[in-house]
Design an enzyme around this catalytic site. Structure first.
Site, short mmCIF file in Angstrom:
data_model
loop_
_atom_site.label_atom_id
_atom_site.label_comp_id
_atom_site.label_asym_id
_atom_site.label_seq_id
_atom_site.Cartn_x
_atom_site.Cartn_y
_atom_site.Cartn_z
N SER A 221 -15.14 -10.43 4.67
CA SER A 221 -13.21 -10.09 4.61
C SER A 221 -12.36 -10.45 5.31
CB SER A 221 -14.25 -8.76 5.71
OG SER A 221 -12.29 -8.24 5.93
N THR B 66 -11.23 -8.66 9.29
CA THR B 66 -10.12 -9.12 9.72
C THR B 66 -9.96 -10.32 10.55
OG1 THR B 66 -9.35 -8.29 8.10
CG2 THR B 66 -7.70 -8.51 9.80
N THR C 193 -7.14 -11.49 6.19
CA THR C 193 -7.83 -11.36 5.91
C THR C 193 -7.82 -11.12 3.70
OG1 THR C 193 -8.51 -8.63 5.59
CG2 THR C 193 -6.31 -8.74 5.40
N ARG D 105 -3.06 -3.60 -3.65
CA ARG D 105 -2.94 -2.84 -2.71
C ARG D 105 -3.10 -4.03 -1.60
NH1 ARG D 105 -6.07 -3.58 2.85
NH2 ARG D 105 -5.73 -1.83 3.89
N VAL D 106 -2.01 -3.77 -0.71
CA VAL D 106 -1.99 -4.78 0.39
C VAL D 106 -2.07 -3.61 1.86
CG1 VAL D 106 -0.14 -5.33 1.39
CG2 VAL D 106 -0.18 -6.13 -0.60
N GLY D 107 -2.51 -4.75 2.94
CA GLY D 107 -2.91 -3.64 4.58
C GLY D 107 -1.91 -4.06 5.76
N ASP D 108 -2.29 -4.03 6.12
CA ASP D 108 -1.52 -3.98 7.26
C ASP D 108 -1.30 -5.55 7.76
OD1 ASP D 108 -3.83 -3.72 8.40
OD2 ASP D 108 -3.47 -5.08 9.88
N THR E 26 -6.78 -4.87 13.69
CA THR E 26 -7.79 -4.87 12.70
C THR E 26 -8.56 -3.98 12.20
OG1 THR E 26 -9.65 -5.82 12.38
CG2 THR E 26 -9.96 -5.34 14.96
N GLY E 27 -8.81 -3.46 10.89
CA GLY E 27 -9.13 -1.61 10.72
C GLY E 27 -8.54 -1.28 9.83
N GLY F 122 -5.90 -0.20 7.02
CA GLY F 122 -4.66 -0.71 7.25
C GLY F 122 -3.52 0.51 7.68
C1 SD4 Z 1 -6.96 -4.11 5.72
N1 SD4 Z 1 -6.54 -5.14 7.90
O1 SD4 Z 1 -6.05 -5.07 5.43
C2 SD4 Z 1 -7.59 -5.01 6.83
C3 SD4 Z 1 -8.61 -5.03 7.08
C4 SD4 Z 1 -9.24 -5.64 8.11
O2 SD4 Z 1 -11.63 -6.25 9.14
O3 SD4 Z 1 -9.20 -5.21 9.15
N2 SD4 Z 1 -10.56 -5.52 8.30
O4 SD4 Z 1 -6.80 -3.23 6.47
#
Ligand code: SD4
Length: 327
Positions: A85, A188, A206, A216-219, A239-240, A242
């Site tokens: 990831s 991440t 990440t 898609r774009v995360g945090d 992390t987690g 997003g």
């Molecule tokens: C996301 N925060 O793209 C990232 C994913 C992630 O461990 O943290 N994975 O949402």
């Protein structure tokens, strides 16, 4: 002397006399009690944070730059073939394409990020180039890739790693379109660091959610969501899932809570409470973890679900620490 001038003179004198007492009550915003000999402090999410921290400390010893340290530290993870990831070996989106997100920030407000970028092995270095070489904060998609080419970044062949290909082939059998969140082992990497003078920097990189929608774009590349750094206060990273973190501007929220006097631990716990309150519907499927540091070198971490851990390193020690969680 007019009454008004007398009043102004009195007020100025009054405030000068009051200042030394007042300064005790105010947090010392510009200096850290950490001493030069304490060296840098580096924190990273998850257990891959251990080698990443080691690389960051090594770089810091060479250059004395906390920015160099947080860039080089996470580059280590971007190359880790076992990590599904982070980096180009990460799991792809639903179309079988791996796209990367990354951000970097220093405590003076400088920041750069890239989102939805393909074929670039080190998105964190590309984010740093956005910060240092463009008038912008964020570049996305093909524009980010073109910028990478213009900066001489190597462009990699678009091919899944054997592990990612195997997992993708397996996923395609059911093509479950719900974002899959691995609660115990997100990968991440978010890294935040401080030098002995209290200068802060952070990085976050990440490949995002496995099997996300294309685009898609995360945090992680969103300044204030996956990462926020302010030399006056401290730094935070996330992390987690997003989407759940973006909804509460998680990292910015933590830094602002610390500015108002919360400890890093209290600020992380409050951010998790806020995240839960804004993501009630799906909370049993959501993992998110926060990591924070303040100017005094105090550290906090908290997650929604159990399983989150982080690595903490200084010149003498690099250790893995389990975070507490809400559930
Ligand atoms: C996301 N925060 O793209 C990232 C994913 C992630 O461990 O943290 N994975 O949402």
């Amino acid at each position: 002397m007019s009454q008004r001038r007398k009043f102004i003179k009195k007020s100025i004198l009054g405030s000068l006399i009051a200042l030394p007492t007042l300064s005790h009550a105010l947090p010392n915003l510009y200096s850290s009690p950490r001493k030069k000999e304490d060296g840098p402090l580096i924190l990273s999410t998850w257990n891959h944070g251990l080698p990443a921290n080691a690389a960051a400390i090594k770089k810091f010893k060479e250059t004395g730059s906390i920015l160099d340290a947080v860039e080089i530290g996470v580059k280590d993870t971007e190359l880790d073939l076992d990590n599904l990831s982070v980096g180009l070996q990460g799991l792809p989106d639903r179309e079988g394409i791996t796209t990367l997100d990354a951000s970097i920030m220093t405590g003076d407000g400088s920041c750069g990020s890239v989102a939805f970028v393909r074929q670039v092995k080190h998105p964190i270095s590309l984010a740093r180039a956005v910060m240092e070489k463009t008038p912008h904060v964020m570049l996305a998609g093909e524009g980010a890739r073109q910028f990478a080419i213009s900066q001489g970044f190597p462009i990699e062949e678009e091919k899944l790693s054997p592990k990612a290909q195997k997992a993708y082939d397996e996923w395609k059998k059911t093509s479950n379109y719900k974002p899959v969140i691995n609660i115990e082992n997100h990968d991440t990497i978010g890294m935040i660091g401080m030098d002995a003078q209290g200068n802060l920097a952070g990085s976050c990189t990440t490949s995002g959610l496995a099997y996300k929608m294309h685009g898609r774009v995360g945090d992680s590349p969103i300044i204030g969501a996956g990462l926020y750094v302010d030399n006056e206060v401290g730094a935070a990273t996330a992390t987690g899932l997003g989407e759940s973190i973006i909804r509460i501007c998680g990292s910015f929220l933590i830094v602002e809570l610390m500015r108002q006097g919360r400890t890093p631990q209290e600020a992380c716990e409050e951010a998790v409470r806020r995240l839960i309150s804004k993501n009630r519907k799906d909370i049993s499927n959501i993992q998110a973890g926060f990591l924070a540091i303040n100017k005094d070198g105090e550290v906090g971490a908290f997650a929604v679900q159990p399983g989150f851990n982080y690595a903490k390193a200084d010149l003498n020690k690099n250790e893995l620490i389990d975070s507490k969680s809400h559930f």
